[in-house]
Scaffold this motif. Structure first.
Motif, PDB file in Angstrom:
ATOM      1  N   THR A   1       0.829  -1.202   0.000  1.00 55.04           N
ATOM      2  CA  THR A   1       0.000   0.000   0.000  1.00 55.04           C
ATOM      3  C   THR A   1       0.862   1.251   0.000  1.00 55.04           C
ATOM      4  OG1 THR A   1      -1.712  -1.206   1.200  1.00 55.04           O
ATOM      5  CG2 THR A   1      -1.893   1.173   1.181  1.00 55.04           C
ATOM      6  N   LYS A   2       1.972   1.218   0.717  1.00 54.82           N
ATOM      7  CA  LYS A   2       2.894   2.357   0.702  1.00 54.82           C
ATOM      8  C   LYS A   2       3.458   2.554  -0.708  1.00 54.82           C
ATOM      9  CE  LYS A   2       7.109   4.290   2.663  1.00 54.82           C
ATOM     10  NZ  LYS A   2       7.209   5.148   1.547  1.00 54.82           N
TER      11      LYS A   2
ATOM     12  N   GLN B   1     -10.514   6.852   5.937  1.00 58.68           N
ATOM     13  CA  GLN B   1     -10.394   6.696   4.487  1.00 58.68           C
ATOM     14  C   GLN B   1     -10.530   5.240   4.076  1.00 58.68           C
ATOM     15  OE1 GLN B   1      -6.567   8.415   3.695  1.00 58.68           O
ATOM     16  NE2 GLN B   1      -7.383  10.485   3.483  1.00 58.68           N
ATOM     17  N   LEU B   2      -9.788   4.362   4.747  1.00 55.72           N
ATOM     18  CA  LEU B   2      -9.784   2.961   4.335  1.00 55.72           C
ATOM     19  C   LEU B   2     -11.120   2.270   4.597  1.00 55.72           C
ATOM     20  CD1 LEU B   2      -6.217   1.908   5.522  1.00 55.72           C
ATOM     21  CD2 LEU B   2      -6.975   2.349   3.185  1.00 55.72           C
ATOM     22  N   HIS B   3     -11.747   2.560   5.746  1.00 51.58           N
ATOM     23  CA  HIS B   3     -12.990   1.845   6.050  1.00 51.58           C
ATOM     24  C   HIS B   3     -14.224   2.532   5.477  1.00 51.58           C
ATOM     25  CE1 HIS B   3     -15.802  -0.788   8.012  1.00 51.58           C
ATOM     26  NE2 HIS B   3     -16.439   0.268   8.498  1.00 51.58           N
TER      27      HIS B   3
ATOM     28  N   GLU C   1     -10.540  -5.602   9.348  1.00 51.61           N
ATOM     29  CA  GLU C   1      -9.369  -6.484   9.373  1.00 51.61           C
ATOM     30  C   GLU C   1      -8.295  -5.981   8.407  1.00 51.61           C
ATOM     31  OE1 GLU C   1     -12.556  -7.589   9.026  1.00 51.61           O
ATOM     32  OE2 GLU C   1     -12.781  -8.369  11.068  1.00 51.61           O
ATOM     33  N   GLN C   2      -8.716  -5.583   7.207  1.00 53.37           N
ATOM     34  CA  GLN C   2      -7.757  -5.061   6.231  1.00 53.37           C
ATOM     35  C   GLN C   2      -7.241  -3.694   6.650  1.00 53.37           C
ATOM     36  OE1 GLN C   2      -9.914  -5.486   2.450  1.00 53.37           O
ATOM     37  NE2 GLN C   2      -8.108  -6.578   1.727  1.00 53.37           N
TER      38      GLN C   2
ATOM     39  N   GLU D   1      -4.605  -4.285   9.177  1.00 57.79           N
ATOM     40  CA  GLU D   1      -3.396  -4.819   8.561  1.00 57.79           C
ATOM     41  C   GLU D   1      -2.600  -3.724   7.856  1.00 57.79           C
ATOM     42  OE1 GLU D   1      -2.170  -8.585   5.704  1.00 57.79           O
ATOM     43  OE2 GLU D   1      -4.284  -8.105   5.994  1.00 57.79           O
ATOM     44  N   ILE D   2      -3.282  -2.864   7.116  1.00 60.88           N
ATOM     45  CA  ILE D   2      -2.600  -1.790   6.394  1.00 60.88           C
ATOM     46  C   ILE D   2      -2.013  -0.761   7.357  1.00 60.88           C
ATOM     47  CG2 ILE D   2      -2.978   0.178   4.843  1.00 60.88           C
ATOM     48  CD1 ILE D   2      -4.984  -1.627   3.328  1.00 60.88           C
ATOM     49  N   ALA D   3      -2.772  -0.425   8.416  1.00 60.22           N
ATOM     50  CA  ALA D   3      -2.325   0.582   9.381  1.00 60.22           C
ATOM     51  C   ALA D   3      -1.352   0.002  10.409  1.00 60.22           C
ATOM     52  CB  ALA D   3      -3.516   1.194  10.087  1.00 60.22           C
TER      53      ALA D   3
END
Length: 188
Positions: free
Chosen positions: A79-80, A140-142, A150-151, A154-156
């Motif tokens: 993701t980075k 932003q992600l959710h 869960e994702q 994992e990303i954060a």
């Protein structure tokens, strides 16, 4: 004697096989492709630009797949890489636009109306990113991209409970910011 139809015996040998990708790497990229596309669409607002940016990111990820898979959190590293590629894509687009002559064709009104809806949200998100970057990332992600907690966790690189807490608090703070934003006065 020259053979224009390529029936002469190849003196160099057969073409080498193109380098393949590790099956685990290919599975990883396929598994997260939808997530990458949603992040890019959210950041760029244009599906065509998002697709180009994701393809550029996948090329980078493909060349560094061993490093990604060996990382303690592969999705966070990928993701980075995606976010860095999106930033580079935006910079390149700006450079290209400076050198292009614009065509006197107005965009479709519905497209402009849709972009206008995001203006206040974008300003509030920029402020939230300054005040609380982790909350902004979780929101932003959710809420905006639609990833499950869960994702997001994992990303954060946090657990699921803090991901939920940060997304909830960030959304409340974002709501307060949206109410407090001053009206921008444009040229009338």
């Amino acid at each position: 004697m020259n053979d224009p139809f390529g029936k002469e015996r190849d003196l160099v040998g057969p073409d080498p096989e193109p380098p393949g990708i590790d099956p685990h790497g290919e599975e990883f990229l396929r598994e997260h492709l939808d997530t990458f596309q949603r992040i890019a669409i959210y950041r760029l607002r244009n599906p065509h630009d998002a697709e180009d940016a994701v393809m550029n990111a996948l090329l980078t990820m493909h060349s560094k797949i061993e490093r990604i898979l060996a990382a303690s959190n592969p999705i966070a590293l990928a993701t980075k890489m995606l976010n860095d590629t999106i930033t580079d894509y935006c910079r390149t687009s700006v450079r290209i636009q400076r050198n292009e002559q614009l065509v006197a064709e107005m965009p479709v009104v519905s497209y402009l109306m849709e972009l206008g809806r995001y203006d206040e949200l974008d300003r509030a998100m920029e402020e939230l990113e300054i005040v609380s970057p982790l909350q902004a990332m979780c929101v932003q992600l959710h809420h905006l991209i639609g990833l499950p907690y869960e994702q997001v966790a994992e990303i954060a690189e946090i657990s699921v409970a803090p991901a939920k807490t940060n997304a909830h608090r960030g959304r409340k703070q974002l709501g307060r910011m949206l109410k407090e934003l001053p009206e921008e006065k444009g040229d009338s």
